[in-house]
Motif scaffolding. Structure first.
Motif, PDB file in Angstrom:
ATOM      1  N   MET A   3       1.378  -2.908  -7.296  1.00 36.41           N
ATOM      2  CA  MET A   3       1.513  -2.292  -5.963  1.00 36.41           C
ATOM      3  C   MET A   3       2.929  -1.724  -5.799  1.00 36.41           C
ATOM      4  O   MET A   3       3.107  -0.642  -5.242  1.00 36.41           O
ATOM      5  CB  MET A   3       1.242  -3.332  -4.863  1.00 36.41           C
ATOM      6  N   SER A   4       3.914  -2.475  -6.289  1.00 33.43           N
ATOM      7  CA  SER A   4       5.293  -1.987  -6.202  1.00 33.43           C
ATOM      8  C   SER A   4       5.456  -0.721  -7.027  1.00 33.43           C
ATOM      9  O   SER A   4       6.089   0.244  -6.595  1.00 33.43           O
ATOM     10  CB  SER A   4       6.267  -3.043  -6.722  1.00 33.43           C
ATOM     11  N   ALA A   6       3.095   1.408  -7.762  1.00 31.61           N
ATOM     12  CA  ALA A   6       2.421   2.503  -7.037  1.00 31.61           C
ATOM     13  C   ALA A   6       3.307   2.998  -5.902  1.00 31.61           C
ATOM     14  O   ALA A   6       3.421   4.211  -5.662  1.00 31.61           O
ATOM     15  CB  ALA A   6       1.082   2.010  -6.500  1.00 31.61           C
ATOM     16  N   GLY A   7       3.961   2.067  -5.220  1.00 34.80           N
ATOM     17  CA  GLY A   7       4.850   2.440  -4.115  1.00 34.80           C
ATOM     18  C   GLY A   7       6.010   3.302  -4.595  1.00 34.80           C
ATOM     19  O   GLY A   7       6.365   4.296  -3.952  1.00 34.80           O
ATOM     20  N   SER A 279       8.605  -0.418  -1.020  1.00 30.34           N
ATOM     21  CA  SER A 279       8.157  -0.802  -2.371  1.00 30.34           C
ATOM     22  C   SER A 279       9.184  -1.720  -3.023  1.00 30.34           C
ATOM     23  O   SER A 279       8.820  -2.678  -3.709  1.00 30.34           O
ATOM     24  CB  SER A 279       7.980   0.440  -3.239  1.00 30.34           C
ATOM     25  N   GLY A 282       8.770  -5.065  -1.638  1.00 34.06           N
ATOM     26  CA  GLY A 282       7.580  -5.659  -2.261  1.00 34.06           C
ATOM     27  C   GLY A 282       7.909  -6.193  -3.641  1.00 34.06           C
ATOM     28  O   GLY A 282       7.498  -7.296  -4.013  1.00 34.06           O
ATOM     29  N   THR A 286       7.815  -9.975  -5.116  1.00 35.01           N
ATOM     30  CA  THR A 286       7.040 -10.315  -6.308  1.00 35.01           C
ATOM     31  C   THR A 286       7.932 -11.014  -7.333  1.00 35.01           C
ATOM     32  O   THR A 286       7.560 -12.059  -7.880  1.00 35.01           O
ATOM     33  CB  THR A 286       6.450  -9.027  -6.933  1.00 35.01           C
TER      34      THR A 286
END
Lengths: 402, 231
Positions: A3-4, A6-7, A279, A282, A286
């Motif tokens: 997700m990071s 993708a961000g 991001s 995020g 993580t």
């Protein structure tokens, strides 16, 4: 972590797209103003008053008069008194690529349908084509420059004004300046896209304008084109000093518009940077979670002889990998969307004329996006990395064993 | 049993260690002195909380004493920097813990190669060959490419033994290495550890609660309340 990643991809991509768009419209606007009003306009001679001389820091010896440093202290005499001499002097500037003398005056344009106020611009066509995009601004199928060139009574009329007066190529129009009235023929219509120009400006031959406006000598202003447009402010200052006429660069003339574009650009950059920032947060979360989940593994690596730096490097590498793939993906996304956006039909008239979205391809958009992402991602990686490196293996293994 | 001082690879004197803060501060080790020799297996036994594991972690340079000295191969390590202690762990010490602590995402081969990668004495091919050889010696020659999660508890602990031996350390420190295994696997892991250590002339110090295991060691050192006591 995905997700990071993708961000970061979206953050970099959108940063590039928004900068390409805002810069695209800004660059197009600059091209438009350079193609209509030139890079520098020389107008109004300095008046050698005692006050102006004092403001310039000189005594009353007029021969030593240069330029008043404080512009508000200057007084001007309207127009350019000796355009030929000024033109010759301008051609001596290395950066000057073209000079056009313009005689300007207000008229009433009267067609058989209605009349409207307008401004006549008397030009020497060859000179003016060298300082403007007039040739490219002639509307296709609405007359030609050749007709204007060969016809002393020919006019080039802005499309908006022509529409108001319901004029087309070949039509005649009566121009009235003071008590003088003369009939002319429309050679062609032009459209700059700048509504303030297209609804008032009429080009005619310089000699004819002098005769109609009864300005047998001098000029209203001199339009100058430059090889390097970015040097315009410096050249304008130098011209003022040498020519003793007011000289305005395009940056000074269009300051408010350029500032508006700059504000838009910064605003878009800040807005889109929040995606990168979120991001990064995020990713920080993580990585911090990974440090907590992997304390045991970190302790084992330390027991094997891996140093604190080795442990920190693992997390920094994680960040670097996300940054690398995020950058590649973001660049690809940014370039793809920028290309797609440039194909979007969007007719705009008013401050310029365009039928598509304007984009500007600049490597600096990619560099700045990458630097922003690098700062955020590496900060997000370094903090958990330092935390991981500080872990004491003995404490962790003792805790796990109990 | 060899008594030559040259065979002493690990020595500590008058070790003191406190754990906790303020009123909860406990004097866990009270002036412990100890020696470990090459080819000798020493068991440290005692009730829970007596300080066995704390001593082992101090000897393994995973922790620092409040007082006292530790020598590894005649080099004083107790006051050395974190970097020096880390380097000494890499070169001289192999650990086997109660829980295997393998990297779950990696194969048995990769787990055994990890200490070798850090030491950097062998190239990639030599490391893989040595890891295969060690895994073969612990009976896992056919499972080298299995992930840690695909191995049984006993097999994982055998991989941990192979990993501890990877850099040919002079000292093997084992904290309840069989504590999490059934009787059969306990015996298997202990036999492997002692056999390989003796063959390679390594000093083995192990902490155990298992009297059968302690009985089979060359020396047993009982501990109580942070001190060694006579049997």
């Amino acid at each position: 972590m995905l997700m990071s990643l993708a961000g970061i991809i979206f953050g970099i991509g959108f940063f590039i797209v928004t900068q390409a768009q805002t810069s695209g419209f800004e660059q197009f606007f600059i091209r438009t103003i350079l193609g209509t009003n030139g890079a520098i306009r020389i107008e109004d001679k300095f008046q050698d008053t005692i006050f102006a001389m004092a403001a310039a820091g000189h005594n009353a010896d007029a021969s030593k008069f240069e330029v008043a440093a404080d512009r508000s202290a200057r007084k001007y005499i309207e127009g350019v008194e000796d355009p030929e001499r000024i033109t010759d002097a301008l051609h001596k500037f290395r950066n000057v690529s073209g000079v056009s003398t313009v005689v300007e005056g207000s008229v009433i344009a009267d067609s058989s349908f209605k009349n409207d106020s307008a401004k006549v611009y008397g030009i020497n066509l060859a000179d003016h084509l060298a300082v403007s995009d007039l040739a490219a601004q002639i509307v296709r199928g609405a007359g030609s420059l050749e007709d204007f060139r060969s016809s002393p009574q020919g006019l080039l009329i802005g499309r908006v004004l022509a529409d108001r007066l319901q004029l087309g190529p070949g039509d005649s129009v009566l121009l009235q300046a003071g008590t003088e009235q003369r009939r002319y023929r429309v050679s062609a219509l032009y459209e700059t896209g700048v509504s303030d120009i297209d609804r008032v400006r009429i080009f005619m031959h310089l000699g004819e304008a002098r005769s109609l406006l009864k300005k047998t000598s001098g000029a209203s202003f001199i339009q100058v084109a430059l090889f390097d447009r970015d040097r315009a402010p410096m050249d304008a200052l130098q011209m003022e000093s040498v020519l003793r006429h007011g000289a305005k660069s395009w940056q000074e003339r269009e300051k408010s518009w350029l500032e508006a574009f700059r504000a838009l650009q910064i605003s878009a950059a800040i807005t889109v940077s929040t995606i990168i920032l979120i991001s990064g947060l995020g990713m920080f979360n993580t990585l911090a979670m990974i440090v907590i989940e992997k304390t045991k593994e970190i302790a084992i690596l330390r027991s094997m002889g891996y140093t604190r730096s080795d442990i920190a490097r693992i997390f920094i590498w994680l960040g670097a990998i996300v940054l690398f793939f995020g950058t590649i993906g973001g660049w690809a996304l940014g370039a793809g969307v920028t290309y797609g956006v440039s194909m979007v039909k969007l007719p705009i008239r008013g401050i310029f004329r365009t039928d598509t979205f304007q984009v500007y391809w600049s490597i600096w958009h990619y560099v700045v996006a990458t630097i922003s992402a690098a700062v955020v991602v590496m900060t997000a990686a370094i903090i958990p990395a330092r935390r991981a490196a500080r872990l004491e293996p003995g404490d962790i293994i003792r805790g796990t064993s109990q | 049993m060899a008594t030559n001082t040259n065979s002493i690879v690990l020595r500590c004197e008058n070790l003191h260690r406190y754990l906790g803060e303020g009123e909860g501060r406990v004097h866990v080790l009270r002036g412990v002195s100890f020696e470990a020799r090459r080819g000798q297996v020493t068991a440290i036994v005692g009730p829970s909380g007596c300080g066995k594991s704390t001593l082992l972690y101090l000897l393994g340079l995973l922790d620092q004493p409040n007082d006292g000295s530790i020598w590894i191969s005649e080099q004083l390590m107790s006051n050395s920097s974190d970097l020096d202690r880390t380097a000494a762990r890499c070169e001289h010490i192999g650990f086997v813990f109660q829980f295997h602590f393998l990297m779950q995402e990696f194969s048995a081969l990769d787990n055994v190669m990890m200490p070798m990668r850090k030491l950097g004495r062998l190239d990639e091919g030599q490391m893989a060959d040595r890891a295969r050889m060690l895994l073969g010696e612990v009976g896992l020659g056919d499972k080298t490419h299995r992930l840690a999660t695909q191995l049984s508890g006993g097999e994982q602990q055998r991989v941990a033994v192979a990993r501890a031996l990877a850099n040919q350390p002079s000292i093997i420190l084992a904290d309840e290495p069989t504590g999490n295994l059934d009787v059969k696997n306990s015996a298997l892991v202990f036999d492997l550890l002692t056999k390989l250590a003796k063959e390679n002339g390594q000093a083995v110090v192990l902490v155990t609660h298992n009297p059968d295991i302690a009985e089979r060691c060359d020396e047993t050192k009982p501990m109580r309340d942070g001190e060694f006591v006579r049997k």
